[in-house]
Design a protein around this motif. Structure first.
Motif: not given
Length: 423
Positions: A56-62, A263-264, A269-270, A277-280
């Protein structure tokens, strides 16, 4: 399934009954001044297996990295001559992030469902403190070795300067990093920005050439008496005479206004939207575009007055916990004052949906315990060995009696140890 396992294993659990030998090591560490002015906690924190947080953290940073080429360069980024050119080159080469800290809220019942408070990428600190405390608790260092290996992959040179203003609150943290590098064959030094110069061929730190720099805050490079040292570092970076960590472009990621697009969900992409949506937490820049958490047009002042207990106001370029107002802990009058300041400076504050911080009994070095608010910091370091994304290298927790938890505000710090999977 991950969240189910996490509910059975609350986050932030702390080792009880720390041995007298461990406590003595911690007390000696404080007396030595090696972690001054940090306030270590007397017990480490634990979190479930790191896989709960890594992907999840890597996705946020991506997602964050994809925003940076389109982010506005604001002061101090836009001021020093040549810095814009360096930043644009770093972005074009995909070097936007280096060592990055995600400061998060980990709910007790589901720590893997962490909520992002903010990103510390421009000048993240406390790696040395973390590792020094880990050793005191009988665990190996993790952040400093990763830090060193990342730089060794970038330069064959083994001369590094840690650039931090003298008497800065994080000076001792940089000193510990310098010591670690020296123990592994580097010539390392800690210098004030005023001790940098560029001779046209090499960056000089206190008159000696260096191959790499790990820098602290922009304010300590490009303002007032520090400006000549910052100019020398920019000139050396433009000439590709030195490797600079973190990249100058990483300071763009500290702009809390970027939490609004993160956070939008409709921007992504889905699959990525689901993670964000789950983490920000929903974040809105306080400005003329007046929308609520759901994106509906509203009178912003009326909305935020009504939503006081569900909102936090933060300056977009703040640090150290300064200037933050937590609505749930502010009087109506104090909240109105904070709102008025934010509205006088459109675009310079964000309103973020409030997620209550967990409270824990934390142990202090004098043997006492206190109930404190707790946040966690997840450390992601640059990709190594063919990885395509930053890797989760470690974490620490911070605790405070105040709802704004920060070392600058007198908060305590402890290393986090991850439990093995299914442990």
């Amino acid at each position: 399934r991950r969240h189910h396992r996490a509910r059975r294993e609350p986050s932030g659990a702390r080792g009880r009954g720390v041995s007298a030998a461990t406590l003595a090591r911690l007390q000696d560490l404080v007396r030595s001044g090696r972690v001054h002015p940090l306030r270590p906690l007397a017990a480490p924190s634990t979190l479930p297996h790191r896989d709960l947080f890594a992907a999840a953290g890597e996705s946020v940073l991506k997602a964050l990295s994809s925003l940076l080429p389109h982010a506005s360069l604001t002061a101090p980024l836009d001021d020093p001559p040549g810095l814009r050119e360096v930043v644009q080159r770093e972005l074009a080469e995909g070097r936007s992030l280096g060592f990055t800290r995600l400061d998060v809220v980990c709910p007790h019942d589901a720590p893997g469902a962490f909520q992002l408070l903010e990103v510390q990428a421009g000048d993240p600190s406390a790696m040395g403190w973390h590792d020094e405390l880990a050793v005191a608790f009988g665990e190996p260092q993790s952040l400093m070795p990763s830090h060193r290996r990342a730089l060794e992959a970038l330069t064959p040179g083994r001369r590094i300067a840690f650039v931090v203003a003298k008497d800065s609150i994080v000076e001792s943290d940089h000193c510990l990093l310098a010591e670690h590098y020296a123990q592994h064959g580097w010539r390392s030094t800690v210098v004030d920005p005023r001790e940098l110069s560029f001779d046209g061929r090499a960056l000089l730190a206190r008159g000696e050439p260096v191959d790499a720099v790990f820098r602290d805050a922009f304010e300590e490079l490009f303002t007032g008496e520090f400006a000549p040292g910052g100019a020398a570092l920019i000139a050396a970076a433009r000439a590709e005479a030195v490797v600079v960590m973190n990249p100058f472009a990483a300071a763009l990621a500290d702009d809390k206004a970027l939490l609004e697009p993160l956070s939008t969900p409709g921007r992504w992409n889905p699959g990525l939207a689901e993670v964000l949506r789950a983490h920000v937490p929903c974040t809105r820049v306080v400005r003329e575009r007046r929308v609520d958490w759901e994106g509906r047009e509203v009178d912003l002042l009326d909305f935020l007055r009504t939503a006081r207990e569900q909102a936090v106001l933060k300056p977009v370029d703040g640090y150290g916990g300064f200037g933050i107002t937590v609505g749930a802990f502010a009087t109506a009058a104090a909240w109105d004052t904070a709102l008025e300041e934010a509205l006088r400076k459109p675009g310079r504050f964000v309103a973020q949906r409030y997620h209550p911080l967990p409270k824990e009994q934390v142990e202090l070095l004098d043997g006492s315990t206190q109930e404190a608010f707790v946040v966690h910091s997840l450390w992601f370091h640059p990709p190594l060995l063919g990885r395509s994304a930053p890797g989760l290298t470690g974490a620490f927790s911070r605790a405070s009696l105040q709802p704004v938890v920060n070392v600058h505000q007198g908060g305590g710090l402890a290393p986090v140890f991850f439990r093995p999977p299914f442990g």
